[in-house]
Design a protein around this motif. Structure first.
Motif, PDB file in Angstrom:
ATOM      1  N   UNK A   1       0.826  -1.203   0.000  1.00 50.27           N
ATOM      2  CA  UNK A   1       0.000   0.000   0.000  1.00 50.27           C
ATOM      3  C   UNK A   1       0.854   1.245   0.000  1.00 50.27           C
ATOM      4  N   UNK A   2       0.615   2.104   0.961  1.00 53.06           N
ATOM      5  CA  UNK A   2       1.301   3.395   0.975  1.00 53.06           C
ATOM      6  C   UNK A   2       2.649   3.356   1.693  1.00 53.06           C
ATOM      7  N   UNK A   3       3.008   2.228   2.289  1.00 51.01           N
ATOM      8  CA  UNK A   3       4.284   2.124   2.996  1.00 51.01           C
ATOM      9  C   UNK A   3       5.315   1.494   2.067  1.00 51.01           C
ATOM     10  N   UNK A   4       6.431   2.195   1.889  1.00 50.66           N
ATOM     11  CA  UNK A   4       7.492   1.734   1.004  1.00 50.66           C
ATOM     12  C   UNK A   4       8.648   1.201   1.845  1.00 50.66           C
ATOM     13  N   UNK A   5       8.870  -0.092   1.780  1.00 51.13           N
ATOM     14  CA  UNK A   5       9.941  -0.717   2.552  1.00 51.13           C
ATOM     15  C   UNK A   5      11.256  -0.819   1.780  1.00 51.13           C
ATOM     16  N   UNK A   6      11.286  -0.374   0.536  1.00 46.88           N
ATOM     17  CA  UNK A   6      12.509  -0.511  -0.260  1.00 46.88           C
ATOM     18  C   UNK A   6      13.700   0.257   0.334  1.00 46.88           C
ATOM     19  N   UNK A   7      13.530   1.456   0.908  1.00 49.41           N
ATOM     20  CA  UNK A   7      14.702   2.093   1.530  1.00 49.41           C
ATOM     21  C   UNK A   7      15.260   1.274   2.695  1.00 49.41           C
ATOM     22  N   UNK A   8      14.401   0.627   3.451  1.00 49.98           N
ATOM     23  CA  UNK A   8      14.859  -0.203   4.558  1.00 49.98           C
ATOM     24  C   UNK A   8      15.701  -1.369   4.043  1.00 49.98           C
ATOM     25  N   UNK A   9      15.270  -1.978   2.946  1.00 47.51           N
ATOM     26  CA  UNK A   9      16.038  -3.071   2.350  1.00 47.51           C
ATOM     27  C   UNK A   9      17.400  -2.564   1.874  1.00 47.51           C
ATOM     28  N   UNK A  10      17.426  -1.387   1.270  1.00 49.97           N
ATOM     29  CA  UNK A  10      18.702  -0.827   0.810  1.00 49.97           C
ATOM     30  C   UNK A  10      19.602  -0.498   1.996  1.00 49.97           C
ATOM     31  N   UNK A  11      19.032   0.023   3.086  1.00 54.31           N
ATOM     32  CA  UNK A  11      19.826   0.271   4.293  1.00 54.31           C
ATOM     33  C   UNK A  11      20.487  -1.022   4.769  1.00 54.31           C
ATOM     34  N   UNK A  12      19.728  -2.106   4.789  1.00 59.79           N
ATOM     35  CA  UNK A  12      20.265  -3.389   5.240  1.00 59.79           C
ATOM     36  C   UNK A  12      21.351  -3.910   4.298  1.00 59.79           C
ATOM     37  N   UNK A  13      21.144  -3.747   3.002  1.00 58.84           N
ATOM     38  CA  UNK A  13      22.143  -4.184   2.027  1.00 58.84           C
ATOM     39  C   UNK A  13      23.436  -3.386   2.194  1.00 58.84           C
ATOM     40  N   UNK A  14      23.304  -2.074   2.375  1.00 59.10           N
ATOM     41  CA  UNK A  14      24.496  -1.234   2.568  1.00 59.10           C
ATOM     42  C   UNK A  14      25.211  -1.613   3.858  1.00 59.10           C
ATOM     43  N   UNK A  15      24.460  -1.863   4.910  1.00 58.54           N
ATOM     44  CA  UNK A  15      25.069  -2.284   6.180  1.00 58.54           C
ATOM     45  C   UNK A  15      25.850  -3.583   5.989  1.00 58.54           C
TER      46      UNK A  15
END
Length: 98
Positions: A67-81
């Motif tokens: 829906x209106x919540x985008x979790x893709x930045x969280x996934x990218x944060x985890x990948x960068x970490x």
């Protein structure tokens, strides 16, 4: 080799800051806190979008629609970490030979 790893780590760090700025900007824009009619605000938004969207778009295609919540930045944060952890371990191995 250490200089290359440090450069990659720094580039990931810079992208992380830009991604955080993009997330915060999207909140400010969507909650109508910043002036949507300002050319400066549009320029900042356009820069952040063009910088982060090539990385976020493929992840959005993989993630289920929430829906209106985008979790893709969280996934990218985890990948960068994860990548930064790998780089740090590689640098330690290079520096201490083990």
């Amino acid at each position: 080799m250490d200089a290359l790893l440090r450069t990659i780590d720094f580039a990931l760090y810079i992208f992380l800051i830009i991604l955080m700025a993009s997330v915060i900007f999207s909140w400010l824009y969507n909650f109508n806190i910043v002036n949507r009619h300002s050319q400066f605000v549009r320029m900042i938004g356009n820069f952040l979008y063009q910088t982060t969207e090539p990385v976020l778009r493929p992840i959005r295609r993989i993630l289920p629609d929430t829906g209106s919540i985008d979790f893709s930045p969280l996934v990218v944060f985890l990948i960068i970490y994860f990548l930064q952890s790998l780089i740090m371990n590689a640098r330690i191995s290079l520096l201490f030979g083990g």
